[in-house]
Design a protein around this motif. Structure first.
Motif, short mmCIF file in Angstrom:
data_model
loop_
_atom_site.label_atom_id
_atom_site.label_comp_id
_atom_site.label_asym_id
_atom_site.label_seq_id
_atom_site.Cartn_x
_atom_site.Cartn_y
_atom_site.Cartn_z
N GLU A 541 39.08 52.55 35.16
CA GLU A 541 39.00 53.69 36.10
C GLU A 541 37.94 53.43 37.16
OE1 GLU A 541 41.02 56.07 36.13
OE2 GLU A 541 41.87 56.27 34.15
N ALA A 542 37.86 52.18 37.64
CA ALA A 542 36.77 51.77 38.51
C ALA A 542 36.76 52.48 39.85
CB ALA A 542 36.82 50.25 38.74
N THR A 543 37.89 53.03 40.26
CA THR A 543 37.94 53.73 41.56
C THR A 543 38.16 55.22 41.39
OG1 THR A 543 40.31 53.32 41.76
CG2 THR A 543 38.85 51.66 42.70
N SER A 544 37.92 55.72 40.16
CA SER A 544 38.24 57.12 39.88
C SER A 544 37.39 58.10 40.67
CB SER A 544 38.07 57.39 38.38
OG SER A 544 36.73 57.17 37.99
N ALA A 545 36.15 57.68 41.07
CA ALA A 545 35.26 58.61 41.77
C ALA A 545 35.32 58.46 43.29
CB ALA A 545 33.81 58.39 41.28
N LEU A 546 36.25 57.67 43.76
CA LEU A 546 36.31 57.40 45.20
C LEU A 546 37.36 58.27 45.88
CD1 LEU A 546 36.17 53.49 45.10
CD2 LEU A 546 34.27 55.12 45.09
N ASP A 547 37.07 58.60 47.14
CA ASP A 547 38.07 59.33 47.91
C ASP A 547 39.20 58.35 48.28
OD1 ASP A 547 37.48 58.06 50.61
OD2 ASP A 547 35.51 58.92 50.14
N THR A 548 40.26 58.92 48.79
CA THR A 548 41.47 58.10 49.03
C THR A 548 41.19 56.95 49.99
OG1 THR A 548 42.84 60.06 48.67
CG2 THR A 548 43.86 58.18 49.76
N GLU A 549 40.49 57.23 51.09
CA GLU A 549 40.23 56.18 52.08
C GLU A 549 39.35 55.09 51.51
OE1 GLU A 549 38.27 55.68 56.55
OE2 GLU A 549 38.65 57.67 55.73
N THR A 550 38.27 55.48 50.82
CA THR A 550 37.37 54.49 50.23
C THR A 550 38.08 53.72 49.13
OG1 THR A 550 35.50 55.96 50.68
CG2 THR A 550 35.12 54.15 49.14
N GLU A 551 38.92 54.42 48.37
CA GLU A 551 39.65 53.76 47.30
C GLU A 551 40.54 52.65 47.86
OE1 GLU A 551 42.42 54.95 43.47
OE2 GLU A 551 42.46 56.21 45.25
N ARG A 552 41.17 52.94 48.99
CA ARG A 552 42.02 51.91 49.59
C ARG A 552 41.19 50.70 50.00
NH1 ARG A 552 44.54 56.27 52.73
NH2 ARG A 552 46.47 56.92 51.70
N ALA A 553 39.98 50.97 50.58
CA ALA A 553 39.13 49.87 51.03
C ALA A 553 38.66 49.03 49.84
CB ALA A 553 37.93 50.43 51.79
N VAL A 554 38.24 49.72 48.77
CA VAL A 554 37.78 49.00 47.58
C VAL A 554 38.93 48.25 46.93
CG1 VAL A 554 36.76 49.26 45.29
CG2 VAL A 554 35.84 50.57 47.19
N GLN A 555 40.09 48.86 46.95
CA GLN A 555 41.25 48.21 46.35
C GLN A 555 41.58 46.92 47.10
OE1 GLN A 555 42.66 49.47 43.45
NE2 GLN A 555 43.51 47.39 43.43
N ARG A 556 41.45 46.96 48.42
CA ARG A 556 41.66 45.74 49.20
C ARG A 556 40.64 44.67 48.81
NH1 ARG A 556 42.62 49.43 53.48
NH2 ARG A 556 40.49 49.15 54.25
N ALA A 557 39.40 45.14 48.58
CA ALA A 557 38.37 44.20 48.16
C ALA A 557 38.71 43.60 46.79
CB ALA A 557 37.01 44.90 48.10
N PHE A 558 39.20 44.46 45.90
CA PHE A 558 39.59 43.96 44.58
C PHE A 558 40.74 42.96 44.69
CE2 PHE A 558 37.82 47.83 42.23
CZ PHE A 558 36.75 47.09 41.73
N ASP A 559 41.69 43.27 45.55
CA ASP A 559 42.81 42.35 45.74
C ASP A 559 42.32 40.98 46.19
OD1 ASP A 559 44.52 44.36 45.02
OD2 ASP A 559 45.02 44.94 47.09
N GLU A 560 41.25 41.00 47.00
CA GLU A 560 40.70 39.74 47.52
C GLU A 560 39.96 38.97 46.43
OE1 GLU A 560 40.05 36.71 50.08
OE2 GLU A 560 41.26 38.50 50.48
N VAL A 561 39.06 39.69 45.72
CA VAL A 561 38.25 38.99 44.70
C VAL A 561 39.05 38.68 43.45
CG1 VAL A 561 36.12 40.05 45.53
CG2 VAL A 561 37.39 41.15 43.69
N ALA A 562 40.19 39.35 43.26
CA ALA A 562 40.99 39.12 42.06
C ALA A 562 41.78 37.82 42.12
CB ALA A 562 41.95 40.28 41.83
N ARG A 563 41.86 37.24 43.28
CA ARG A 563 42.62 35.98 43.40
C ARG A 563 41.95 34.90 42.55
NH1 ARG A 563 43.73 35.83 49.96
NH2 ARG A 563 45.05 37.72 50.01
N GLY A 564 42.76 34.32 41.68
CA GLY A 564 42.23 33.30 40.80
C GLY A 564 41.58 33.85 39.54
N ARG A 565 41.47 35.17 39.44
CA ARG A 565 40.89 35.79 38.25
C ARG A 565 41.98 36.49 37.45
NH1 ARG A 565 35.22 36.49 39.75
NH2 ARG A 565 35.07 36.56 42.03
#
Length: 612
Positions: A541-565
């Protein structure tokens, strides 16, 4: 992650030892368990705390013996002054005798300083080791221990209980040696002066020993009650004066009730302290009367027909001086007995923590791995887990394969076992049955430090230390450079906010990070985990406390750092996991569906119902 069973399992979780049902927190009665613990404390085990300091203790003992023997010369010098030097007006002899008195006092004082320094140093080292041993051992305990232990109880044991035994630990051994040696030396000197008067002096021992035993038993009981009350007081402070506690009290209007609870606990402490002190004072008063009566009996004995004229004035004065000097060491010995007996309750509480079994420990023969070469392939084989005291499995029969570099999403209703599964993957608990492997190695065969470097966790509950932003992030990796810290913050979409603060990365986050909003704290936690660069990333639930806009930004970051993991994501909002390589749907601890987003929707099953 969920630290205790959620939903239907939580009610069956056993209460902890320090939070028993029906136990009156204000009661002064010792439980049968506590009485048994106090009885089982071995004096040999307490003595073992000093085993590594044998050399220093031997030196102290030698100093004590020398000091005690030297001190017994004083009454003999005094007798010579009264019986010879003064009546015979022998000035040279008087000068030598007076100089001897001064030298004896000076040498014994210097030896006393050396003795105090060595004994205090040994005692403080023992205290330091005891504190660090308890802290280190508790650090190795599983989350289950902390979820069943009252908030503040652990701190109370480390501070109040260990602090309460400081005088016993730092001075008991030397006090016994010093007082015992002094008593023996003084007794020998008294016998040398007059064996008849020595027999008269012995009448003080039976009442002194009897009174000491009574006081020791009373203080032992009061000490156990006092430490329980101190723990309750500590709990009240922790619960009532933390940021969360104050916020809760103000919003519920329970401040007066908390103050009344604290006042009542403090009043009970006052009563216990008074009873403890009065017990000792009555004994001291009685002993003082008895010891004061002895010189009078001695003077009377010296004047009786059978003994009149057989003792010189110098002998009588020297003997009464010795007898008066016997009061302090004898009382000291009796006080040590009282202190040691009373402190058994403290040692029982400390040893209880030191004897706690480690439920999740490093393996005896760990598998050696190169952290940089870990691929991150996860496999769960027939994994089942029961929380302690629960007959119902939180998760049961879980079988999952997560290839290296892929993403797995766990979804389901609250209490379905998602966070429990995440806790098993990070080895916060060990499976009751089955096994979990990373690159084919069972997690239980890895060092906990290696596993923590491989598996990174961002949970739904964010905990920040009361220090700067920079130090909070560096806590995950102490050798991280400022550039690496900023890179992790950028990846978590929090760098711009930090840079905009007056003190930037040197801004103090406040108690538990309350200076920041929930979403900001969550992003700081994400940056802290990314700084470790783990091969397996668990997002509970790592993005559970984020608003929709911030959640999208963090999710993009996760998509980036998740490569190879390898990524395991737990979420209630299915929009955040629809792109996962595989989605597993849990219900009552079991996997009921598995597949990708499109496949699961097409089945029109449980996942489709959750997505509706």
């Amino acid at each position: 992650m969920e630290p205790v069973p959620s939903g239907r399992d939580r009610g069956s979780h056993k209460p902890g030892r320090d939070h028993k049902p029906g136990r009156d927190r204000g009661s002064h009665e010792l439980s049968a368990e506590e009485q048994a613990q106090a009885r089982q404390v071995s004096l040999r085990r307490i003595g073992g705390l000093f085993a590594r300091h044998r050399g220093a203790l031997a030196t102290v003992t030698a100093i004590i013996v020398a000091s005690s023997v030297l001190a017994t010369a004083t009454p003999f010098l005094l007798r010579a002054v009264i019986d010879r030097a003064l009546p015979e007006r022998d000035l040279p002899l008087l000068a030598w005798l007076v100089a001897g008195l001064v030298v004896v006092a000076a040498v014994t004082s210097v030896l006393g300083v050396a003795q105090t320094w060595i004994s205090t140093r040994v005692g403080q080292q023992v205290m330091h080791r005891l504190r660090t041993d308890v802290f280190t051992h508790l650090q190795r305990q599983s989350l289950a221990f902390f979820t069943r232990t009252r908030t503040g109880e652990v701190q109370s044991r480390i501070t109040n209980d260990i602090g309460g035994m400081q005088s016993v630990v730092t001075s008991t051994a030397t006090s016994i040696a010093a007082n015992l040696t002094t008593v023996i030396a003084t007794g020998v000197a008294m016998l040398a002066l007059s064996w008849r008067l020595s027999l008269v002096s012995l009448v003080v021992l039976p009442p002194a020993i009897w009174l000491t035993r009574r006081v020791a038993q009373l203080r032992r009981e009061i000490t156990a009650r006092r430490q329980r009350e101190l723990a309750d007081l500590n709990v009240t402070v922790e619960e009532g004066l933390s940021v969360s506690g104050v916020h809760l009290a103000k919003t519920l209007g329970t401040g007066p009730a908390l103050a009344a609870r604290f006042t009542a606990s403090s009043a009970r402490l006052v009563d216990l302290e008074l009873r403890s002190e009065l017990a000792g004072r009555w004994r001291m008063a009685t002993m003082s009367v008895v010891f004061a009566a002895i010189p009078a009996v001695i003077y009377l004995s010296a004047g009786l027909p059978g003994t009149a004229g057989t003792l010189s004035i110098g002998t009588l004065v020297a003997f009464t001086a010795l007898q008066g000097g016997l009061f302090r060491p004898l009382t000291g010995l009796l006080n040590v007995a009282v202190s040691v007996t009373a402190s058994l309750a403290l040692f029982a509480r400390i040893f209880e923590y030191l004897d706690l079994p480690v439920e999740v420990a490093d393996p005896a023969e760990p598998v050696e791995i190169d952290r940089r070469r870990v691929r991150g392939e996860l496999r769960l084989t027939d994994v089942t887990f029961h929380y302690p005291g629960s007959d119902t499995a939180a998760v049961a029969g879980i079988n999952l394969d997560v290839p290296a570099g892929t993403s797995l999403a766990l979804v389901g209703e609250t209490g379905s076992g998602k966070s429990t599964l995440a806790a098993l993957l990070s080895r916060l608990h060990d499976p009751t049955s089955g096994r979990i492997t990373v690159d084919g190695v069972d997690l239980r065969q890895l060092r906990l430090a290696d596993l923590a470097a491989i598996v990174g966790v961002v949970s739904q509950e964010t905990y920040l230390l009361h220090t700067t932003v920079r130090e909070n992030l560096r806590y995950a990796r102490p050798d991280a450079t400022d550039a690496e810290i900023e890179a992790a913050a950028r990846a978590a979409q929090i760098h711009d906010l930090i840079a905009g603060l007056p003190d930037g990365y040197d801004t103090v986050v406040g108690s538990r990070g309350h200076r920041f909003s929930g979403g900001e704290k969550q992003r700081l936690a994400i940056a802290r985990t990314l700084l470790r660069d783990p091969r397996v990333l668990i997002l509970d639930e790592a993005t559970s406390a984020l608003d929709t806009e911030t959640e999208r930004a963090v999710q993009r970051a996760f998509d980036e750092v998740a490569r190879g993991r390898t990524t395991v994501t737990i979420a209630h909002r299915l929009a955040t996991v629809r792109d996962a390589d595989r989605i597993a749907v849990l219900d009552h601890g079991r996997i009921v569906e598995s597949g990708d987003h499109a496949d699961l929707l097409a089945r029109a099953g449980r996942y489709a119902a959750l997505a509706a």
